[in-house]
Design a protein around this motif. Structure first.
Motif, PDB file in Angstrom:
ATOM      1  N   ARG A 151       0.900  -1.154   0.000  1.00  0.00           N
ATOM      2  CA  ARG A 151       0.000   0.000   0.000  1.00  0.00           C
ATOM      3  C   ARG A 151       0.936   1.200   0.000  1.00  0.00           C
ATOM      4  O   ARG A 151       1.621   1.475   0.990  1.00  0.00           O
ATOM      5  CB  ARG A 151      -0.900  -0.002   1.229  1.00  0.00           C
ATOM      6  CG  ARG A 151      -2.119   0.938   1.152  1.00  0.00           C
ATOM      7  CD  ARG A 151      -1.748   2.404   1.086  1.00  0.00           C
ATOM      8  NE  ARG A 151      -2.908   3.285   1.183  1.00  0.00           N
ATOM      9  CZ  ARG A 151      -2.840   4.603   1.074  1.00  0.00           C
ATOM     10  NH1 ARG A 151      -1.672   5.199   0.816  1.00  0.00           N
ATOM     11  NH2 ARG A 151      -3.925   5.347   1.184  1.00  0.00           N
ATOM     12  N   SER A 152       1.007   1.896  -1.128  1.00  0.00           N
ATOM     13  CA  SER A 152       1.939   3.015  -1.267  1.00  0.00           C
ATOM     14  C   SER A 152       1.774   4.008  -0.115  1.00  0.00           C
ATOM     15  O   SER A 152       0.663   4.421   0.210  1.00  0.00           O
ATOM     16  CB  SER A 152       1.713   3.719  -2.603  1.00  0.00           C
ATOM     17  OG  SER A 152       1.884   2.807  -3.670  1.00  0.00           O
ATOM     18  N   GLY A 153       2.900   4.362   0.522  1.00  0.00           N
ATOM     19  CA  GLY A 153       2.882   5.295   1.636  1.00  0.00           C
ATOM     20  C   GLY A 153       2.727   4.634   2.988  1.00  0.00           C
ATOM     21  O   GLY A 153       3.001   5.254   4.022  1.00  0.00           O
ATOM     22  N   TYR A 154       2.282   3.368   3.012  1.00  0.00           N
ATOM     23  CA  TYR A 154       2.091   2.649   4.274  1.00  0.00           C
ATOM     24  C   TYR A 154       3.169   1.589   4.487  1.00  0.00           C
ATOM     25  O   TYR A 154       3.760   1.496   5.551  1.00  0.00           O
ATOM     26  CB  TYR A 154       0.719   1.975   4.318  1.00  0.00           C
ATOM     27  CG  TYR A 154      -0.458   2.910   4.491  1.00  0.00           C
ATOM     28  CD1 TYR A 154      -0.294   4.290   4.486  1.00  0.00           C
ATOM     29  CD2 TYR A 154      -1.746   2.408   4.649  1.00  0.00           C
ATOM     30  CE1 TYR A 154      -1.381   5.142   4.632  1.00  0.00           C
ATOM     31  CE2 TYR A 154      -2.840   3.251   4.800  1.00  0.00           C
ATOM     32  CZ  TYR A 154      -2.652   4.617   4.784  1.00  0.00           C
ATOM     33  OH  TYR A 154      -3.731   5.450   4.934  1.00  0.00           O
ATOM     34  N   GLY A 155       3.407   0.758   3.473  1.00  0.00           N
ATOM     35  CA  GLY A 155       4.402  -0.286   3.622  1.00  0.00           C
ATOM     36  C   GLY A 155       4.124  -1.499   2.755  1.00  0.00           C
ATOM     37  O   GLY A 155       3.134  -1.550   2.014  1.00  0.00           O
TER      38      GLY A 155
END
Length: 207
Positions: free
Chosen positions: A176-180
């Motif tokens: 999930r881009s920006g989350y991990g």
């Protein structure tokens, strides 16, 4: 018995024979797959962001995707005109596909305590298939935009794998881009022996 029915029975017999070896089986479609992590549809691996405000979960279902051609064989001795179609073991091969699942949760007030699954998210799915020598023999990667907080995406590998070429390892990840990013590995045996056995039983003499 109609030819199409006989061909369907041959496929069902082969799929049933393989199910104990490959684990999870989707009975409705007669399909067979491996899942990481093992378990049911909602069983997933998970991770939290460093600030513990966002949770990402992921799962992979690896579909080996058996492929084969059919041949026409004569019917029973008393009625040879009633031909039937059955699988040709000489044409067996694999055409894998990769089914990814994800779930994204956001904390609203207290870290890890109250979460919601809403909005749309940028998701990246990736998988690599390696042989026993660790050489890459297949790979898929897909960037998904505007996806719901929970979902599934099946990606066809497009790479044929010959039968009986040993054990393979699938390395997969969901981001999930920006989350991990989280992921895992699973092993798959490319043996087609169970299908050959099932076809041989179906090819037997008709009385």
């Amino acid at each position: 018995m109609k030819r199409t029915r006989i061909a369907a029975l041959a496929l069902a017999t082969a799929s049933a024979a393989l199910a104990p070896l490959l684990g999870q089986a989707a009975a409705a479609e007669g399909a067979v797959y491996l899942q990481d992590p093992a378990g049911g549809e909602k069983t997933m691996k998970s991770m939290w962001t460093k600030d513990e405000m966002h949770k990402v979960e992921g799962q992979l279902r690896f579909h080996p995707g058996i492929q084969y051609k059919t041949v026409t064989r004569p019917g029973p001795a008393a009625a040879p005109e009633f031909e039937r179609k059955s699988g040709d073991p000489k044409t067996l091969a694999w055409l894998p596909s990769y089914e990814f699942a994800w779930s994204v949760s956001d904390s609203t007030v207290v870290k890890k305590a109250v979460t919601v699954k809403e909005g749309t998210h940028p998701i990246v799915v990736h998988a690599v298939l390696r042989n026993a020598d660790r050489a890459k023999v297949g790979e898929v990667r897909k960037e998904l935009t505007g996806k719901p907080a929970t979902g599934r995406e099946k990606v066809v590998g497009g790479k044929r794998i010959a039968c009986d070429t040993g054990e393979y390892t699938v390395e997969w990840s969901v981001t999930r881009s920006g989350y991990g990013t989280l992921g895992g590995t699973l092993r798959w045996d490319s043996s087609c022996e169970q299908y050959r056995t099932a076809f041989a039983e179906n090819h037997g003499p008709q009385r």
